[in-house]
Design an enzyme around this catalytic site. Structure first.
Site, mmCIF file in Angstrom:
data_model
loop_
_atom_site.group_PDB
_atom_site.id
_atom_site.type_symbol
_atom_site.label_atom_id
_atom_site.label_comp_id
_atom_site.label_asym_id
_atom_site.label_seq_id
_atom_site.Cartn_x
_atom_site.Cartn_y
_atom_site.Cartn_z
ATOM 1 N N LYS A 1 0.865 -1.187 0.000
ATOM 2 C CA LYS A 1 0.000 0.000 0.000
ATOM 3 C C LYS A 1 0.899 1.233 0.000
ATOM 4 C CE LYS A 1 -3.718 2.315 2.459
ATOM 5 N NZ LYS A 1 -4.570 2.308 3.661
ATOM 6 N N LYS B 1 -2.106 -1.490 -3.782
ATOM 7 C CA LYS B 1 -2.975 -0.318 -3.758
ATOM 8 C C LYS B 1 -2.137 0.943 -3.841
ATOM 9 C CE LYS B 1 -6.458 1.970 -0.865
ATOM 10 N NZ LYS B 1 -7.172 2.018 0.407
HETATM 11 ZN ZN LIG Z 1 -5.563 3.685 7.880
#
Ligand SMILES: [Zn+2]
Length: 320
Positions: A193, A246
């Site tokens: 992420k 992501k």
């Molecule tokens: Zn968070």
């Protein structure tokens, strides 16, 4: 190898049926996940309808509109009534996500209920973990993430999706789930992420912008791909069942690298900024939303994602 005129690649592009027959990548409704926001008060978003907040009752009505169309899974985000320094709204038994899980479980027994596990929507400071000395305290956060996961599963979640990017959180959650008798519950880890500018509309929807600083101390540097592979490797070693990248579109090379390295299901999150850019351009007449969205989602699958989390999941049911 024969060349022109014996070889004419256009032969297989002549009709829609031919193109479909030889298509290498298939966008399938059974691979998508619809993110949804639940809150004590509804908040409609006309420009970005998928970023609207729903009450628990409203959420049931919203899901009812698309659940029968074949979207197999939702990913829940909660905005609590009140926030505090520890983010207690994330794990309390009558938390907003827990209420939503019970209501959805009752109405939609077949629907897969995934939950985002993080503290940023619940902390007064908006960071993804608890603070000590002005910094996010990694190890002190792990126990709270584990408690949140257990609480979600007990309220009906089919899988938990830690998105906080603390080191060791997958292992802490796996251990807590197993100790609690939930050894069958999978973990979908947001493994790679990135600290991305493309989360803008989400932060408004989830009311989770940090009150100070940013998340670069725990989310990944957009410059790195080898580090993403290390994150995935560690999460898998700690017990992750699915690994996620992501955002998706600016990181298709990361999706591809992760796909090639690990023989496990790979998810990619087509984030709010990716959704918002196309929505905004479509509103100005610059892009055709349906075509641009289908192309984007196909590209994410072509890069190697098995599962795509997308704000278009609901629309896809009508488009495909
Ligand atoms: Zn968070």
């Amino acid at each position: 190898m024969s060349t022109f005129p014996a070889t004419r690649l256009r032969r297989l592009r002549r009709t829609g049926a031919l193109r479909k027959l030889v298509g290498e990548t298939r966008l399938d409704l059974s691979d998508v996940v619809m993110p949804l926001f639940v809150s004590p008060e509804a908040l409609a978003n006309e420009a970005l309808p998928a970023m609207s907040r729903h009450t628990v009752d409203g959420l049931v009505r919203e899901v009812d509109r698309f659940a029968s169309s074949g979207v197999p899974a939702v990913l829940l985000f909660g905005i609590p009534e009140a926030k505090d320094d520890e983010g207690s709204g994330a794990w309390i038994d009558d938390g907003i996500v827990q209420q939503a899980l019970r209501a959805l479980r009752e109405h939609f027994p077949e629907l897969l209920l995934l939950t985002d596990v993080c503290l940023c929507e619940y902390t007064a400071h908006g960071h993804c973990g608890v603070l000590s000395g002005g910094e996010v305290d990694n190890d002190a956060t792990l126990d709270l993430l584990a408690r949140t996961s257990i609480s979600h599963v007990e309220a009906g979640a089919d899988a938990v999706c830690p998105s906080d990017m603390m080191d060791g959180r997958v292992g802490a959650i796996r251990q807590a789930l197993d100790d609690g008798g939930h050894e069958q519950t999978p973990i979908v880890a947001y493994s790679a992420k990135y600290a991305s500018a493309f989360y803008g509309p989400f932060r408004d929807a989830a009311d989770s912008a940090p009150a100070f600083g940013d998340r670069r101390g725990y989310q990944m540097d957009p410059a790195n791909v080898r580090e993403a592979l290390r994150e995935c490797e560690l999460d898998l070693a700690e017990g992750a069942d699915v690994i996620m990248v992501k955002p998706a579109l600016p990181y298709l090379d990361v999706v591809r690298a992760v796909r090639e390295r690990f023989p496990v299901p790979v998810a990619a999150y087509n984030v709010s900024g990716e959704y918002g850019m196309i929505k905004a351009a479509a509103a100005r007449g610059w892009l055709d939303e349906r075509q641009a969205a289908l192309e984007s989602l196909t590209a994410i699958k072509r890069a190697g994602a098995d599962i795509v989390v997308t704000y278009w999941a609901r629309d896809l049911a009508a488009w495909l």
